[in-house]
Motif scaffolding. Structure first.
Motif, PDB file in Angstrom:
ATOM      1  N   THR A 301       0.819  -1.204   0.000  1.00 52.62           N
ATOM      2  CA  THR A 301       0.000   0.000   0.000  1.00 52.62           C
ATOM      3  C   THR A 301       0.857   1.260   0.000  1.00 52.62           C
ATOM      4  N   THR A 302       1.934   1.256   0.774  1.00 49.22           N
ATOM      5  CA  THR A 302       2.808   2.427   0.784  1.00 49.22           C
ATOM      6  C   THR A 302       3.510   2.612  -0.556  1.00 49.22           C
ATOM      7  N   GLY A 303       3.864   1.499  -1.204  1.00 46.76           N
ATOM      8  CA  GLY A 303       4.458   1.597  -2.533  1.00 46.76           C
ATOM      9  C   GLY A 303       3.483   2.185  -3.542  1.00 46.76           C
ATOM     10  N   TYR A 304       2.234   1.773  -3.450  1.00 43.03           N
ATOM     11  CA  TYR A 304       1.208   2.357  -4.331  1.00 43.03           C
ATOM     12  C   TYR A 304       1.040   3.848  -4.047  1.00 43.03           C
ATOM     13  N   ALA A 305       1.151   4.226  -2.785  1.00 41.15           N
ATOM     14  CA  ALA A 305       1.021   5.646  -2.434  1.00 41.15           C
ATOM     15  C   ALA A 305       2.127   6.467  -3.079  1.00 41.15           C
ATOM     16  N   TYR A 306       3.345   5.897  -3.161  1.00 35.69           N
ATOM     17  CA  TYR A 306       4.443   6.606  -3.812  1.00 35.69           C
ATOM     18  C   TYR A 306       4.135   6.874  -5.283  1.00 35.69           C
ATOM     19  N   THR A 307       3.538   5.892  -5.939  1.00 38.18           N
ATOM     20  CA  THR A 307       3.223   6.076  -7.358  1.00 38.18           C
ATOM     21  C   THR A 307       2.144   7.125  -7.567  1.00 38.18           C
ATOM     22  N   GLN A 308       1.409   7.453  -6.508  1.00 35.58           N
ATOM     23  CA  GLN A 308       0.351   8.455  -6.599  1.00 35.58           C
ATOM     24  C   GLN A 308       0.776   9.806  -6.034  1.00 35.58           C
ATOM     25  N   GLY A 309       2.094   9.964  -5.835  1.00 43.38           N
ATOM     26  CA  GLY A 309       2.615  11.264  -5.459  1.00 43.38           C
ATOM     27  C   GLY A 309       2.551  11.602  -3.987  1.00 43.38           C
ATOM     28  N   ILE A 310       2.385  10.603  -3.115  1.00 40.38           N
ATOM     29  CA  ILE A 310       2.370  10.853  -1.676  1.00 40.38           C
ATOM     30  C   ILE A 310       3.810  10.862  -1.165  1.00 40.38           C
ATOM     31  N   GLY A 311       4.208  11.944  -0.520  1.00 41.92           N
ATOM     32  CA  GLY A 311       5.572  12.076  -0.028  1.00 41.92           C
ATOM     33  C   GLY A 311       5.801  11.333   1.272  1.00 41.92           C
ATOM     34  N   GLY A 312       7.080  11.209   1.629  1.00 39.38           N
ATOM     35  CA  GLY A 312       7.452  10.450   2.814  1.00 39.38           C
ATOM     36  C   GLY A 312       6.945  11.049   4.104  1.00 39.38           C
ATOM     37  N   SER A 313       7.038  12.377   4.252  1.00 40.85           N
ATOM     38  CA  SER A 313       6.606  13.006   5.492  1.00 40.85           C
ATOM     39  C   SER A 313       5.107  12.835   5.713  1.00 40.85           C
ATOM     40  N   LEU A 314       4.327  12.995   4.645  1.00 43.35           N
ATOM     41  CA  LEU A 314       2.883  12.821   4.761  1.00 43.35           C
ATOM     42  C   LEU A 314       2.522  11.378   5.080  1.00 43.35           C
ATOM     43  N   SER A 363     -12.744   4.695  -3.908  1.00 48.33           N
ATOM     44  CA  SER A 363     -11.520   5.342  -4.381  1.00 48.33           C
ATOM     45  C   SER A 363     -11.068   4.809  -5.734  1.00 48.33           C
ATOM     46  N   VAL A 364     -11.424   3.571  -6.049  1.00 47.04           N
ATOM     47  CA  VAL A 364     -11.017   2.976  -7.322  1.00 47.04           C
ATOM     48  C   VAL A 364     -11.633   3.723  -8.490  1.00 47.04           C
ATOM     49  N   PHE A 365     -12.848   4.245  -8.315  1.00 48.17           N
ATOM     50  CA  PHE A 365     -13.550   4.933  -9.395  1.00 48.17           C
ATOM     51  C   PHE A 365     -13.517   6.453  -9.251  1.00 48.17           C
ATOM     52  N   ALA A 366     -12.838   6.945  -8.212  1.00 48.66           N
ATOM     53  CA  ALA A 366     -12.802   8.380  -7.963  1.00 48.66           C
ATOM     54  C   ALA A 366     -11.785   9.059  -8.878  1.00 48.66           C
ATOM     55  N   PRO A 367     -11.878  10.373  -9.056  1.00 50.35           N
ATOM     56  CA  PRO A 367     -10.894  11.094  -9.869  1.00 50.35           C
ATOM     57  C   PRO A 367      -9.477  10.922  -9.333  1.00 50.35           C
ATOM     58  N   GLY A 368      -8.546  10.706 -10.250  1.00 50.64           N
ATOM     59  CA  GLY A 368      -7.162  10.493  -9.870  1.00 50.64           C
ATOM     60  C   GLY A 368      -6.765   9.038  -9.745  1.00 50.64           C
ATOM     61  N   SER A 369      -7.721   8.124  -9.853  1.00 48.99           N
ATOM     62  CA  SER A 369      -7.411   6.705  -9.756  1.00 48.99           C
ATOM     63  C   SER A 369      -6.763   6.210 -11.045  1.00 48.99           C
ATOM     64  N   TYR A 419      -6.221  14.183  -6.231  1.00 50.77           N
ATOM     65  CA  TYR A 419      -5.881  13.407  -5.038  1.00 50.77           C
ATOM     66  C   TYR A 419      -7.124  12.831  -4.354  1.00 50.77           C
ATOM     67  N   VAL A 420      -8.269  12.947  -4.999  1.00 51.13           N
ATOM     68  CA  VAL A 420      -9.504  12.458  -4.395  1.00 51.13           C
ATOM     69  C   VAL A 420      -9.420  10.951  -4.149  1.00 51.13           C
ATOM     70  N   SER A 421      -8.894  10.204  -5.120  1.00 52.14           N
ATOM     71  CA  SER A 421      -8.826   8.748  -5.006  1.00 52.14           C
ATOM     72  C   SER A 421      -7.937   8.323  -3.846  1.00 52.14           C
ATOM     73  N   ILE A 422      -6.750   8.884  -3.754  1.00 52.35           N
ATOM     74  CA  ILE A 422      -5.821   8.471  -2.706  1.00 52.35           C
ATOM     75  C   ILE A 422      -6.311   8.913  -1.332  1.00 52.35           C
ATOM     76  N   ILE A 423      -7.036  10.055  -1.276  1.00 55.07           N
ATOM     77  CA  ILE A 423      -7.602  10.499  -0.001  1.00 55.07           C
ATOM     78  C   ILE A 423      -8.675   9.531   0.475  1.00 55.07           C
ATOM     79  N   LEU A 424      -9.541   9.106  -0.443  1.00 52.98           N
ATOM     80  CA  LEU A 424     -10.573   8.129  -0.078  1.00 52.98           C
ATOM     81  C   LEU A 424      -9.948   6.805   0.355  1.00 52.98           C
ATOM     82  N   LEU A 425      -8.899   6.384  -0.352  1.00 46.32           N
ATOM     83  CA  LEU A 425      -8.253   5.113  -0.025  1.00 46.32           C
ATOM     84  C   LEU A 425      -7.713   5.112   1.396  1.00 46.32           C
TER      85      LEU A 425
END
Length: 532
Positions: A301-314, A363-369, A419-425
């Motif tokens: 899950t954290t690896g997927y977050a990296y591909t979606q632009g989530i930084g380390g501090s967040l 989140s799978v169907f949300a914008p940004g997925s 970032y709607v998809s990753i926020i929902l996830l």
């Protein structure tokens, strides 16, 4: 005059004696209070809490550091980490029943001491090997055409696997058996100890990996290994003394039915049969199904977050919030159990868990997925990037946080349009941990209450095997669908397994209601007295 003076002298003497008596009584009272305070501080529950805290802290540091060490050893590649994960899951799957049978056959103190010694000595030996490899890596790679380094890899994986098996045995012994004996027939106290240990686990999950991570960041991997080595030696001594004291303070721990040793194959078969015939079999199986999921804070899950632009501090902040969410789940468990009973607590927790995870489905169907059904119909040729695209990006600069390896240098091309998809996830994953940990505590106590003393180790050993089996399936699914565009499919599969697991618990609860109709008619104010 003489008589009056004599009486005055007698009165003074009586007053002095009286004051001495009062002073002596006060001293005795103070000593009793001090003794009562010391007895409470050195009571079996406090000693168990301290021992568990030391053990959990060491485990959290070691698991985090080892994942980092394995990545560093193999050129910052996840292959060695994947091999270790498969080895751990496979070994517990195979030897879980044997570990449980060994726990049931041997005296409790010998099992605890042997597991504690094997765990800490294995971690210590593994740290020594790692320190040598990190210090003389270039020299070792040149010996025997690189085969010595391969031998070091094998030694590290074997020692770390032994440590994990010993940790599993120690967890079953203390958290599944000893605390049941210590609390006796008081189920409220049992629930309180279970919840307290889980709260400590959630809090330690925030700070323990962070502590060793800072040591490695400020110093080096060698210093980090030395820090863990020193912690294990000190922890071994303290835990050994505390567990020995608990064994002396609770005579019931020495009373244990003996079982004869059987052949290997028969032991495994009998262990699984014993597990399947338990009245709480469906509840335990349902808990195991929850391990087949990518909806947690693991490397996937954290690896997927990296591909979606989530930084380390967040991401580090989200992990801390997730641990706090699990802490809230332990509080919810105690309150729900007090108001509605243990079985109904599991039902409420199941609904809460599933309801929160629906956010992940949205989140799978949300914008940004990045989810794309067309990816499954494309032929994967040699030049296709999807056939070789890993779910984790290249790790250029490694930092240390509380649960995973983080990096800098996330490319702008990985930034999603929304970032709607990753926020929902992550909202679903974090909120779902409240119901998840409450449900986990429910099933744990059901296993503790409904399993005979002579079978407690065996059943919990099989339960660990089931958990690792379902976890192994989850890693296999990730290997089959590694691309970020395929993560939505993994979310769907995870939800299916979660619903199946909770459905099994619902079936168990229905059977329990039919077998115990009295609990359904008991008034709320009397329900706790009946259940305890």
């Amino acid at each position: 005059m003489m008589m009056r003076e004599g009486n005055d002298i007698k009165d003074c003497g009586n007053k002095e004696k009286l004051s001495e008596i009062v002073g002596t009584r006060q001293i005795r009272r103070e000593k009793r209070r001090l003794g009562a305070t010391l007895n409470s501080l050195l009571g079996p529950r406090v000693l168990v809490y301290v021992s568990c805290a030391l053990s959990i802290w060491g485990d959290r540091m070691w698991h985090f550091a080892l994942s980092v060490f394995l990545i560093e050893l193999y050129g910052r590649n996840l292959l060695l980490t994947a091999v270790f994960g498969l080895a751990v899951a496979g070994s517990v799957l195979v030897f879980g029943v044997l570990i449980g049978d060994w726990i049931d056959r041997k005296p409790r103190n010998k099992v605890a001491h042997a597991s504690l010694f094997l765990q800490n000595s294995s971690v210590t030996a593994c740290c020594v090997v790692l320190m040598l490899v990190f210090s003389y890596k270039s020299e070792i790679e040149g010996i025997w055409q690189g085969w010595l380094m391969v031998a070091c890899y094998v030694a590290v994986i074997i020692l770390a696997d032994l440590a994990n098996l010993a940790s599993t045995a120690l967890t079953i012994t203390i958290q599944r058996d000893w605390i049941v004996v210590i609390t006796g027939d008081n189920r409220s106290q049992l629930a309180g100890m279970n919840a307290m240990i889980r709260r400590m686990d959630q809090i330690i999950n925030i700070f323990a990996p962070l502590s060793v991570g800072q040591v490695m960041a400020w110093a080096s991997n060698v210093i980090g290994c030395g820090f863990i080595l020193g912690w294990n030696l000190v922890s071994l001594l303290v835990e050994f003394l505390f567990l020995s004291k608990v064994y002396q303070l609770v005579p019931q721990l020495a009373a244990k039915p003996r079982r004869k040793m059987q052949r290997l194959v028969r032991t495994c078969c009998d262990g699984w049969k014993t597990y399947c015939r338990q009245t709480v079999f469906l509840a335990g199986l349902g808990l195991a199904f929850l391990y087949t999921t990518v909806l947690g804070f693991d490397c996937i899950t954290t690896g997927y977050a990296y591909t979606q632009g989530i930084g380390g501090s967040l991401l580090s902040l989200l992990m801390a919030i997730s641990a706090f969410s699990g802490f809230v789940g332990t509080i919810l468990f105690t309150r729900l159990r007090r108001s509605y009973g243990l079985v109904h607590t599991g039902l409420i927790s199941s609904c809460l868990h599933i309801g929160c995870l629906l956010l992940c489905v949205f989140s799978v169907f949300a914008p940004g997925s990045p989810f794309d059904l067309g990816i499954f119909s494309l032929p994967l040729s040699r030049n296709s990037s999807l056939s070789h695209e890993p779910i984790l990006p290249g790790r250029s600069t490694i930092h240390w946080t509380n649960n995973t390896v983080l990096m800098d240098g996330t490319q702008e091309s990985n930034q999603p349009e929304s970032y709607v998809s990753i926020i929902l996830l992550f909202s679903g994953v974090i909120l779902a941990r409240i119901g998840l940990w409450s449900f986990d505590l429910t099933v744990t106590q059901l296993l503790q209450e409904n399993i005979a003393d002579s079978e407690r180790g065996t059943v919990n050993g099989v339960q660990c095997s089931m958990n690792y089996l379902m976890d192994l399936i989850h890693f296999i699914l990730v290997i089959l669908a590694p691309a970020p565009q395929q993560f939505g499919l993994l979310v769907f599969i995870s939800i299916i397994f979660v619903i199946m697991g909770h459905a099994m618990y619902f079936v168990y609860a229905r059977r329990y209601r039919n077998q115990h109709p009295r609990t359904q008619k008991t008034p709320k104010r009397d329900r706790e007295a009946f259940l305890t």
